[in-house]
Design a protein around this motif. Structure first.
Motif, PDB file in Angstrom:
ATOM      1  N   PRO A 181       0.964  -1.115   0.241  1.00 45.93           N
ATOM      2  CA  PRO A 181       0.084  -0.350   0.001  1.00 45.93           C
ATOM      3  C   PRO A 181       0.795   1.020  -0.116  1.00 45.93           C
ATOM      4  CG  PRO A 181      -0.232  -1.160   2.269  1.00 45.93           C
ATOM      5  CD  PRO A 181       0.337  -2.453   1.681  1.00 45.93           C
ATOM      6  N   PHE A 182       0.435   2.116  -0.772  1.00 45.19           N
ATOM      7  CA  PHE A 182       1.179   3.526  -0.774  1.00 45.19           C
ATOM      8  C   PHE A 182      -0.134   5.099  -1.192  1.00 45.19           C
ATOM      9  CE2 PHE A 182       1.198   2.015  -5.473  1.00 45.19           C
ATOM     10  CZ  PHE A 182       0.385   3.004  -6.299  1.00 45.19           C
ATOM     11  N   SER A 183       0.994   5.961  -0.798  1.00 46.78           N
ATOM     12  CA  SER A 183      -0.288   7.477  -1.030  1.00 46.78           C
ATOM     13  C   SER A 183       0.632   7.534  -2.338  1.00 46.78           C
ATOM     14  CB  SER A 183       0.046   8.109   0.082  1.00 46.78           C
ATOM     15  OG  SER A 183      -0.710   7.903   1.019  1.00 46.78           O
ATOM     16  N   TYR A 184      -0.703   8.015  -2.759  1.00 51.25           N
ATOM     17  CA  TYR A 184      -0.299   8.452  -4.470  1.00 51.25           C
ATOM     18  C   TYR A 184      -0.759  10.375  -4.497  1.00 51.25           C
ATOM     19  CZ  TYR A 184      -1.346   9.788  -9.350  1.00 51.25           C
ATOM     20  OH  TYR A 184      -0.765  10.487 -10.776  1.00 51.25           O
ATOM     21  N   HIS A 185      -0.141  11.162  -4.992  1.00 51.76           N
ATOM     22  CA  HIS A 185       0.009  12.509  -4.977  1.00 51.76           C
ATOM     23  C   HIS A 185       0.808  13.191  -6.299  1.00 51.76           C
ATOM     24  CE1 HIS A 185       0.559  12.511  -0.061  1.00 51.76           C
ATOM     25  NE2 HIS A 185       1.491  11.318  -0.373  1.00 51.76           N
ATOM     26  N   ARG A 186       0.000  13.905  -6.840  1.00 54.83           N
ATOM     27  CA  ARG A 186       0.259  14.592  -8.157  1.00 54.83           C
ATOM     28  C   ARG A 186       0.067  15.815  -7.926  1.00 54.83           C
ATOM     29  NH1 ARG A 186      -0.362  12.382 -13.029  1.00 54.83           N
ATOM     30  NH2 ARG A 186      -0.543  14.396 -14.758  1.00 54.83           N
ATOM     31  N   PRO A 187       0.974  16.266  -7.614  1.00 54.53           N
ATOM     32  CA  PRO A 187       1.212  17.942  -7.892  1.00 54.53           C
ATOM     33  C   PRO A 187       1.557  18.813  -8.744  1.00 54.53           C
ATOM     34  CG  PRO A 187       4.082  16.607  -7.304  1.00 54.53           C
ATOM     35  CD  PRO A 187       2.792  15.855  -7.240  1.00 54.53           C
ATOM     36  N   ALA A 188       1.196  19.929  -8.597  1.00 51.86           N
ATOM     37  CA  ALA A 188       0.805  20.769  -9.998  1.00 51.86           C
ATOM     38  C   ALA A 188       2.193  21.084 -10.164  1.00 51.86           C
ATOM     39  CB  ALA A 188      -0.486  21.585 -10.157  1.00 51.86           C
ATOM     40  N   THR A 189       3.187  21.919  -9.069  1.00 50.28           N
ATOM     41  CA  THR A 189       4.676  22.804  -9.619  1.00 50.28           C
ATOM     42  C   THR A 189       5.370  22.092  -9.129  1.00 50.28           C
ATOM     43  OG1 THR A 189       3.676  23.505  -7.706  1.00 50.28           O
ATOM     44  CG2 THR A 189       2.364  24.588  -9.299  1.00 50.28           C
ATOM     45  N   LEU A 190       6.585  23.012  -9.346  1.00 48.94           N
ATOM     46  CA  LEU A 190       8.357  22.136  -9.358  1.00 48.94           C
ATOM     47  C   LEU A 190       8.001  21.975  -7.504  1.00 48.94           C
ATOM     48  CD1 LEU A 190      10.045  19.996  -9.932  1.00 48.94           C
ATOM     49  CD2 LEU A 190      11.505  22.650 -10.549  1.00 48.94           C
ATOM     50  N   ALA A 191       7.083  23.358  -7.897  1.00 50.80           N
ATOM     51  CA  ALA A 191       7.713  23.652  -5.889  1.00 50.80           C
ATOM     52  C   ALA A 191       6.566  22.959  -5.336  1.00 50.80           C
ATOM     53  CB  ALA A 191       7.009  25.036  -5.349  1.00 50.80           C
ATOM     54  N   ASP A 192       5.408  22.531  -5.294  1.00 55.66           N
ATOM     55  CA  ASP A 192       5.041  21.138  -5.104  1.00 55.66           C
ATOM     56  C   ASP A 192       5.510  20.485  -4.495  1.00 55.66           C
ATOM     57  OD1 ASP A 192       3.308  23.468  -4.320  1.00 55.66           O
ATOM     58  OD2 ASP A 192       1.507  22.723  -5.973  1.00 55.66           O
ATOM     59  N   ALA A 193       6.063  20.404  -4.974  1.00 56.82           N
ATOM     60  CA  ALA A 193       6.547  18.467  -6.087  1.00 56.82           C
ATOM     61  C   ALA A 193       7.829  17.972  -4.345  1.00 56.82           C
ATOM     62  CB  ALA A 193       7.221  17.841  -7.238  1.00 56.82           C
ATOM     63  N   VAL A 194       9.083  19.529  -4.562  1.00 55.22           N
ATOM     64  CA  VAL A 194      10.342  20.038  -3.994  1.00 55.22           C
ATOM     65  C   VAL A 194       9.201  19.608  -2.322  1.00 55.22           C
ATOM     66  CG1 VAL A 194      11.659  21.204  -2.737  1.00 55.22           C
ATOM     67  CG2 VAL A 194      11.269  20.536  -5.391  1.00 55.22           C
TER      68      VAL A 194
END
Length: 274
Positions: A5-18
């Motif tokens: 199991p894992f949680s999935y994240h899909r950031p919209a910006t590079l800053a959010d991903a970092v």
């Protein structure tokens, strides 16, 4: 097998991903093409609690192998990149696999890292403390271990364009279509008056990191690539190889064919130089 199991994240910006990668720490992994990470998750060799999908971000490192192959500009200015991409796995993988994921994962079997060393590439890394550039030759530190700091993402790759008339070749021996290399060699060189004027040689899957065979390259400079010189270069390249014994063959066999790949790549690259 099925991943844990894992949680999935899909950031919209590079800053959010970092920010996500920094906050979640070692329990998070960035997801680019996924062709290295997802199989490891299925085998439970990797069990991240969070996946941070980078597909919502527009960064150069997310360029797929298929897009590289479709680029007339790449075919004209960096034909060895085109040639190498064509030897990666199969069309289905190339439609999804990214150049950034290929170079950033630290997998010694990936084809692009040794090519980046050969071309003198550098990587742009963005993280919590801002951006920094690092040359490819300093990026790889061990199998699946790179210079990426926690929270950093490889966002772009800079490659000096080789001079007009350069010769190039990527020679890859593999057991079957889609497989990692048993051994592979990349060569970029220039010729002047029938002799090698400059040369760089990279090696794939012959050590725990990609290798730059500097002594082998130096051995051919100033020569016409006669048989004795080719043999000397192969021996110099084999001297730095330290492959693992696996289903692709024992150590001595893999070193032997690694030397053959170097010889073939040098010969073909010289034939293309003008």
């Amino acid at each position: 097998m099925i991943p844990g199991p894992f949680s999935y994240h899909r950031p919209a910006t590079l800053a959010d991903a970092v920010k996500l990668l920094s906050t979640l720490g070692d329990e998070a992994r960035p997801l680019a093409g996924g062709h290295s990470l997802v199989p490891m998750m299925k085998l439970r060799l990797a069990t991240p609690e969070h996946l941070v999908d980078l597909h919502g971000i527009v960064i150069g490192a997310m360029t797929t192998q298929h897009e590289l192959l479709a680029s007339d500009e790449i075919a004209k200015s960096l034909p060895i990149l085109h040639e190498t991409a064509l030897l990666i796995a199969d069309p289905q993988v190339r439609y999804r696999g990214t150049i950034g994921g290929n170079v950033a994962n630290g997998d010694p079997g990936n084809d692009m890292p040794a090519l980046m060393l050969t071309l003198g590439a550098s990587y742009r890394l963005e993280g919590p403390g801002g951006g920094r550039d690092i040359v490819a030759s300093e990026f790889y530190q061990g199998a699946y271990f790179t210079a990426l700091e926690p929270g950093e993402i490889l966002t772009s790759i800079s490659i000096p364009v080789p001079g007009a008339g350069h010769g190039y070749a990527y020679e890859k021996l593999k057991r079957k279509v889609g497989d990692y290399a048993t051994a592979a060699a990349a060569v970029v060189l220039t010729m002047a008056s029938g002799k090698v004027a400059s040369c760089a040689i990279g090696l794939t899957n012959l050590h725990e990191t990609p290798l730059l065979a500097s002594d082998a390259a130096q051995a051919v400079i100033g020569t016409s690539l006669d048989a004795a010189t080719l043999k000397k270069a192969a021996i110099a390249a084999e001297a730095i190889m330290s492959p693992a014994a696996d289903a692709r063959g024992p150590v001595e066999y893999r070193k032997h064919v690694g030397g053959i790949m170097v010889t073939r790549a040098l010969t073909r690259a010289a034939g293309r130089a003008s």
